[in-house]
Design a protein around this motif. Structure first.
Motif, short mmCIF file in Angstrom:
data_model
loop_
_atom_site.label_atom_id
_atom_site.label_comp_id
_atom_site.label_asym_id
_atom_site.label_seq_id
_atom_site.Cartn_x
_atom_site.Cartn_y
_atom_site.Cartn_z
N ARG A 51 21.12 28.16 32.10
CA ARG A 51 21.26 26.71 31.94
C ARG A 51 22.33 26.49 30.87
NH1 ARG A 51 16.46 22.21 31.23
NH2 ARG A 51 17.83 20.39 31.14
N SER A 52 23.55 26.26 31.30
CA SER A 52 24.68 26.21 30.37
C SER A 52 25.22 24.80 30.26
CB SER A 52 25.78 27.16 30.85
OG SER A 52 26.92 27.06 30.03
N VAL A 53 25.18 24.24 29.05
CA VAL A 53 25.76 22.91 28.83
C VAL A 53 27.25 23.00 28.56
CG1 VAL A 53 23.62 21.90 27.99
CG2 VAL A 53 25.16 23.01 26.38
N ARG A 54 27.77 24.22 28.33
CA ARG A 54 29.21 24.35 28.08
C ARG A 54 29.99 24.14 29.38
NH1 ARG A 54 30.07 29.21 25.12
NH2 ARG A 54 27.83 29.47 24.88
N SER A 55 29.42 24.57 30.49
CA SER A 55 30.10 24.41 31.78
C SER A 55 29.57 23.21 32.55
CB SER A 55 29.93 25.67 32.63
OG SER A 55 28.56 25.98 32.82
N GLU A 56 28.33 22.82 32.28
CA GLU A 56 27.73 21.67 32.97
C GLU A 56 27.11 20.75 31.93
OE1 GLU A 56 27.85 20.91 36.08
OE2 GLU A 56 28.77 22.73 36.87
N PRO A 57 27.85 19.77 31.43
CA PRO A 57 27.29 18.87 30.39
C PRO A 57 26.02 18.16 30.84
CG PRO A 57 29.68 18.60 30.57
CD PRO A 57 29.27 19.47 31.72
#
Length: 617
Positions: free
Chosen positions: A375-381
């Motif tokens: 769960r990556s907020v760097r690639s998917e805000p």
């Protein structure tokens, strides 16, 4: 309707009404009339035998009491004080006459009429209307005793010599009836919805441990330190740095993790929005991972094998086992670092494989695995926490207790496995002090004091952070303030309010049902000089915000090996040679010196400093 006809037997009722009745029975029972206590083992009540008549029968037996076991059935509405009174009187008999047994048929008021009419037909009891309010008592052989009043008079007083219980108006019986109704409702809910989440979690944890699917994280030492009156712990691992490097290599392109199906606990949240799984490498027992349903899927063995074959074709073959690519292999799980939480092969199979022989056991069917992507907020805000995440977390917290944690990184290289990028719930107790410690987590007293004083920060943390109470919206009815949805909305509102002061920031958060703690982070750009320090001492897991700081070992290096300290020039325990030696920027030596990281060994005794290395200033 059939589910409401459940029976709550005496053996399953060790609290509530039975407990109150037993306490009152102890006060009302007559003292032993010169006889000796009978039975073995400690007991809160005297058990005594009546003086025997000539011929070997006791006074009670002379009135017709059989010397063999006697049993009665007491049926009534759970909310009926008269049933509670009959139950109370029966408890007195049970306490003084161990050979007499009772079965209690407590029925939900909605199910009572159907149940009692079936009893009338089955036992051919006449003279009672269909709307008979109860209670009704009869023997196991089908002999009718009568109503509650008849049971007290005929059985309790005349047959067993028990003192007349208090009148129906006694508040005790209303209290017992309320407790009985609560138990019946809980039983009905259990029958309709299954066991509570806490029981599901415990059962899954026991099964997973028995199957070897869980291997708790290992630490070389656990240090304690006290700062600002608060106790914090540092859990040090010599293998943590190598483990993080392996994760970077295995998941550098966002590859998912594969976990064993036995780690799955169940679904939770609004419309079952999240899957709950046990963490295969937990910091504490029953550490849970909350994965949004959209991120979770089952993967068959053929798909795993195809993915492995594809990766083998695109990557050059390694020459050593240490360099072998971390590819999921359904046929060789022992050599698969991406498949976590799986049982090791039996020793005899491993030995046979090492010798090139076929395993002696018969291979089972292809195994299905559970895939969890990061769960990556760097690639998917948009992967930032939403209300549905807080609802799922609060349902778990209300069920098992504990603290929920999450870290969202928008910069710096990733060093966490996919599971650790999702919401975590660490049940209490969360410390290494054993059962004798009254605290649930190290910073509990400090957090309670902050809530009591209305503080917006914890004095133990010298870096930027926000401490918020979780308070339901004004006007929320008192009986709804502890509901998970209400608490989730309050926590979500607090989180969004804090983010307004740190737009677009990376962060680490921890929250319970009472408070939320937010720490903004400032990760460096990949490839920059500060990123070298990030590789060696990245932010610890957000359990650190509760007082449990996980850190790698720190080896002594220059200048400590020369008797000097790190940080004399900068005041920082994580620094560089350029900063320590005052090498000016722009000089030929600066670039290389700014990438030489120096970490003071005493940082392991300063847990707040470890947390604050990457805190936003």
């Amino acid at each position: 309707q059939a589910s409401k006809n459940s029976t709550v037997g005496a053996g399953g009722r060790n609290a509530g009404g039975a407990h109150l009745a037993r306490q009152r029975a102890e006060r009302l029972l007559p003292s032993p009339p010169g006889g000796l206590p009978c039975g073995t083992g400690p007991s809160p009540l005297w058990r005594w035998r009546r003086p025997r008549r000539p011929g070997g029968t006791s006074a009670a037996e002379g009135k017709g009491t059989p010397r063999s076991m006697a049993s009665y059935i007491i049926a009534g509405r759970a909310d009926d004080p008269s049933f509670a009174r009959a139950e109370f009187a029966a408890k007195q008999i049970e306490a003084s006459c161990p050979n007499v047994f009772f079965r209690y048929e407590m029925k939900h008021p909605d199910a009572w009429k159907e149940f009692i009419c079936s009893v009338f037909r089955q036992y051919d009891f006449h003279g009672y209307p269909e709307d008979f309010a109860g209670p009704l008592i009869w023997t196991h052989e089908g002999e009718l005793v009568g109503s509650g009043a008849e049971f007290v008079q005929k059985v309790c007083i005349e047959k067993f010599g028990i003192r007349d219980p208090p009148s129906m108006s006694d508040p005790l019986f209303k209290q017992i009836a309320a407790d009985n109704l609560k138990q019946v409702r809980l039983q009905l809910h259990r029958e309709q919805n299954g066991p509570p989440f806490a029981e599901k979690c415990e059962a899954a944890c026991v099964r997973a441990h028995a199957a070897g699917l869980i291997e708790p994280a290992k630490f070389d030492e656990r240090r304690r330190s006290v700062a600002c009156g608060a106790s914090l712990e540092v859990w040090v691992s010599s293998g943590l740095e190598a483990e993080r490097n392996a994760i970077r290599e295995a998941h550098n392109e966002g590859q998912p993790a594969l976990i064993e199906p036995g780690l799955k606990v169940g679904h939770i949240g609004q419309e079952l929005s999240h899957v709950v799984a046990l963490h295969p490498r937990p910091l504490s027992r029953k550490q849970l991972v909350l994965v949004p349903q959209r991120h979770f899927r089952e993967v068959g063995a053929s798909e795993i094998a195809n993915a492995a074959a594809t990766q083998n074709e695109t990557e050059p073959e390694k020459t050593t086992s240490q360099e072998r690519p971390a590819v999921p292999d359904a046929t060789d799980t022992s050599a698969n670092p991406e498949v976590v939480g799986q049982a090791a092969a039996p020793p005899e199979e491993a030995a046979a494989a090492a010798e090139g022989a076929e395993p002696t056991s018969t291979a089972g069917p292809p195994k299905m695995m559970l895939e969890v992507p990061p769960r990556s907020v760097r690639s998917e805000p948009n992967e930032d926490l939403a209300l549905s995440d807080f609802v799922a977390s609060m349902e778990v917290l209300c069920g098992v207790g504990g603290v929920a944690t999450w870290m969202g990184l928008r910069g710096g290289s990733e060093y966490r496995g996919p599971l650790d990028m999702h919401l975590q719930v660490l049940p209490f107790p969360l410390h290494s002090q054993g059962e004798a410690c009254p605290l649930r987590y190290p910073l509990e007293l400090l957090c309670e004091a902050a809530l009591r004083d209305g503080a917006d920060a914890l004095k133990v943390f010298p870096f930027r952070h926000a401490f918020c109470p979780i308070i339901p919206a004004e006007g929320t009815p008192e009986e709804k303030k502890k509901q998970p949805k209400v608490l989730a909305q309050a926590a979500s509102d607090a989180y969004e309010a804090v983010k307004l002061h740190h737009p677009g920031s990376s962060c680490a958060i921890a929250f319970t049902t009472a408070w939320l703690l937010f720490v903004p982070l400032a990760p460096p750009e990949e490839g920059s000089a500060p990123h070298e320090a990030w590789l060696k001492m990245p932010p610890p897991p957000p359990a650190a915000l509760c007082g449990i700081v996980v850190a790698p070992t720190v080896a002594r290096g220059f200048p400590e090996t020369a008797g000097m300290e790190v940080g004399l020039q900068t005041g920082k325990l994580v620094s560089t040679r350029a900063a320590e030696e005052g090498i000016p920027e722009g000089t030929p030596e600066f670039e290389a010196a700014s990438r030489e990281v120096r970490i003071a060994t005493k940082i392991l005794d300063c847990p707040a400093e470890i947390i604050g290395v990457w805190a936003k200033t």
